[in-house]
Design a protein around this motif. Structure first.
Motif, PDB file in Angstrom:
ATOM      1  N   GLU A  13      29.405   2.053  69.369  1.00  0.00           N
ATOM      2  CA  GLU A  13      28.753   0.814  68.952  1.00  0.00           C
ATOM      3  C   GLU A  13      28.358   0.803  67.482  1.00  0.00           C
ATOM      4  O   GLU A  13      28.787  -0.063  66.725  1.00  0.00           O
ATOM      5  CB  GLU A  13      27.500   0.593  69.796  1.00  0.00           C
ATOM      6  CG  GLU A  13      27.368  -0.782  70.344  1.00  0.00           C
ATOM      7  CD  GLU A  13      26.788  -0.746  71.745  1.00  0.00           C
ATOM      8  OE1 GLU A  13      26.623  -1.823  72.309  1.00  0.00           O
ATOM      9  OE2 GLU A  13      26.499   0.333  72.268  1.00  0.00           O
ATOM     10  N   SER A  14      27.527   1.752  67.072  1.00  0.00           N
ATOM     11  CA  SER A  14      26.992   1.681  65.716  1.00  0.00           C
ATOM     12  C   SER A  14      26.789   3.040  65.075  1.00  0.00           C
ATOM     13  O   SER A  14      26.391   3.113  63.916  1.00  0.00           O
ATOM     14  CB  SER A  14      25.649   0.923  65.720  1.00  0.00           C
ATOM     15  OG  SER A  14      24.712   1.571  66.565  1.00  0.00           O
ATOM     16  N   LEU A  65      27.017  -4.542  65.603  1.00  0.00           N
ATOM     17  CA  LEU A  65      27.563  -4.691  64.249  1.00  0.00           C
ATOM     18  C   LEU A  65      28.115  -6.090  63.999  1.00  0.00           C
ATOM     19  O   LEU A  65      28.120  -6.580  62.874  1.00  0.00           O
ATOM     20  CB  LEU A  65      28.653  -3.640  64.010  1.00  0.00           C
ATOM     21  CG  LEU A  65      28.177  -2.188  63.967  1.00  0.00           C
ATOM     22  CD1 LEU A  65      29.349  -1.252  63.665  1.00  0.00           C
ATOM     23  CD2 LEU A  65      27.086  -1.997  62.923  1.00  0.00           C
ATOM     24  N   THR A  99      24.372  -6.809  59.238  1.00  0.00           N
ATOM     25  CA  THR A  99      23.499  -5.705  58.860  1.00  0.00           C
ATOM     26  C   THR A  99      22.347  -6.255  58.040  1.00  0.00           C
ATOM     27  O   THR A  99      22.254  -7.462  57.800  1.00  0.00           O
ATOM     28  CB  THR A  99      24.267  -4.674  58.016  1.00  0.00           C
ATOM     29  OG1 THR A  99      24.608  -5.280  56.753  1.00  0.00           O
ATOM     30  CG2 THR A  99      25.545  -4.216  58.714  1.00  0.00           C
TER      31      THR A  99
END
Length: 550
Positions: free
Chosen positions: A70-71, A429, A433
């Motif tokens: 994911e991130s 995402l 951000t």
């Protein structure tokens, strides 16, 4: 003078630190990220270089708190490895075990999910260590006996009581690691910043027990990026420095406020807790400048904003992002003229250095990139003309690692966040951000489980909702220990632990455009800075809240 950069992978940082050093200031910082606590943990365990993870060649991965699909880390490479090892038809060649409080995409894709309460990942890892030692896994290094004695108290029953993970599932995870040929254990944080070093130290110790250090599919001791700019600060020194220590000291009047403050590719007013001292530092600074591509909250608070060209409009590079298992180097070159009245940030800083008669040793960005490619033995022309990415499996000689059980014990004494509910943030995402917010063309990927109208969605399971006497669609007030209060819409989702509320990060902007401004709440507003026992690291990855039906 002081400067902070939100892009640690770029050579531009060398130009900035070189300028400050020559002007008499050592106050150049990176924004807090995943690597800073990991670097502190790796050094505490005896590591000499940068901590790397060979995810691509591992056959069993335990990711504790690190949403690798994911991130966390190099997400595109992580997903590529997952897709390759998990064919649609056929047996998976890699087992992914994820420990986290929310059934996010990483949990849903994992072969085994360990539903762990927020902030208890270190306890889980120490429980795994205990089971591995009992199973005969004991990679020798100094301090092993003391470490084994310390973790012996972390029985499956005790760990289950603290983490919420059933003892049988914990034992299943330990057996999978013990039987794997190339096991790998990773620790990270859901927010990607403000995390602790303790879980990473525990993860390193488990890898040591498994013999998974500096071997294929395990932890790798990577060399630090080499500086090619004259008078620049080395990467290994910058990564040790703590920006929040500086801003809190300025806010408290213990450090003189900068006469000149530069913020490069960062939005600290949004992405740091309110008690980080960032607002006070900006207010006290004699003159503040933001160099960015979008009008963020930090840009709005600065005296001067210099618009930076976008990625497709400028020369830049990317040096071995944190999470990679090998040295990588990639170049970017402009393929379009700047759409607006903007300039490449790198060219701006180099020109500024020349105007100030400072010695950086480079005349423009192409020369800076060429020098880096040459230092790495990378084919500059092929990279620039054909888009090739340079990779190298270079690793340092084996570091003299040891089981720093005293540092692990100190970090394990950290107190949980106070509150009726623990906050489990989820980073998506696609929602942007801190630097980019929600891209206008990505608004269709925002679901009703993340944002409802202009309110964030607070996901919780049915048991938690019943305890609070709320149901899906109700409004709820979440009050943090710092007296910050947000109102959210309740959504019942059984993929969350009891007494836990999940909120999507990346919302709650007061700047940018109509697509982002005033939509939802900033999860970071609920957090406060504390200090990790032993390391003294500023941490804010956890938040506890009281909940009241609105």
């Amino acid at each position: 003078m002081a400067a902070v950069s939100g892009d640690p992978t770029s050579s531009i940082n060398e130009v900035l630190s070189s300028m400050l050093n020559q002007l008499g200031s050592s106050d150049f910082y990176f924004m807090p990220d995943e690597e800073m606590p990991a670097a502190a943990a790796w050094e505490a365990m005896g590591g000499q270089g940068r901590l790397g993870y060979d995810i691509e060649h591992s056959d069993c991965i335990l990711a504790a708190g690190a949403p690798v699909l994911e991130s966390w880390g190099v997400v595109a490479a992580n997903r590529s490895a997952f897709n390759r090892t998990h064919p649609v038809a056929g047996e998976a060649s890699q087992k992914l075990i994820y420990a986290g409080a929310v059934q996010n995409n990483t949990a849903a894709g994992a072969d085994l999910w360990l539903p762990v309460r927020p902030g208890t990942e270190m306890t889980l890892l120490l429980g795994v260590a205990n089971l591995l030692i009992k199973a005969g896994k004991a990679g020798f290094a100094a301090g092993l006996q003391n470490f084994a004695s310390f973790v012996s108290a972390y029985t499956p029953e005790k760990v289950s009581g603290i983490t919420g993970v059933p003892a049988a599932r914990l034992e299943e995870a330990a057996k999978a690691l013990a039987s794997a040929k190339k096991p790998l254990v990773i620790a990270g944080s859901a927010l990607g910043s403000g995390g602790s070093a303790g879980p990473v130290m525990a993860a390193v110790a488990v890898n040591m027990l498994l013999g998974s250090v500096n071997r294929e599919g395990g932890l790798v001791d990577l060399p630090f990026p080499v500086s090619v700019v004259s008078n620049a600060t080395e990467y290994r020194e910058t990564i040790r420095k703590r920006f929040v220590d500086y801003t809190q000291s300025v806010a408290a009047g213990k450090t003189k406020a900068p006469a000149f403050l530069l913020v490069h590719a960062a939005n600290p007013l949004y992405s740091l807790p309110a008690d980080s001292g960032m607002k006070e530092t900006l207010d006290k600074a004699g003159f503040s400048v933001a160099v960015a591509s979008f009008m963020s909250e930090t840009c709005e608070a600065c005296d001067l904003v210099l618009p930076a060209a976008l990625g497709m409009e400028a020369f830049d590079d990317v040096q071995t992002p944190y999470g990679s298992g090998r040295v990588t180097y990639a170049l970017a070159r402009p393929v379009a003229k700047p759409f607006a009245d903007a300039r490449s940030a790198g060219e701006l800083y180099i020109a500024l250095a020349q105007e100030l008669k400072l010695d950086t040793g480079v005349k423009d960005m192409p020369e800076l990139l060429y020098k880096h490619a040459f230092a790495l033995g990378a084919p500059f022309r092929a990279m620039m003309e054909e888009g090739r990415v340079h990779t190298a499996s270079t690793s340092l000689p084996a570091s003299p690692l040891f089981y720093n059980w005293e540092a692990i014990r100190a970090a394990a004494s950290a107190k949980a966040a106070e509150g009726d509910l623990q906050v489990a943030p989820v980073v998506v995402l696609g929602m942007g951000t801190a630097q980019t917010a929600i891209p206008p063309f990505a608004t269709k990927v925002v679901t009703d489980y993340q944002l409802k109208g202009k309110l964030s969605v607070a996901q919780m399971n049915g048991a938690t909702a019943a305890k609070l006497k709320v149901q899906s669609g109700d409004h709820i007030r979440l009050v943090a220990g710092n007296n910050v209060e947000i109102t959210a819409v309740v959504a019942v989702f059984e993929g969350i632990l009891p007494d836990t509320v999940s909120l999507v990060a990346g919302l709650g902007h007061t700047a940018f455009d109509e697509f982002s401004r005033g939509k939802g709440a900033n999860v970071l507003a609920l957090t406060s800075v504390s200090r990790e026992p032993g390391t003294g690291l500023p941490v804010w990855g956890l938040a506890g809240v009281k909940a009241v039906k609105a």
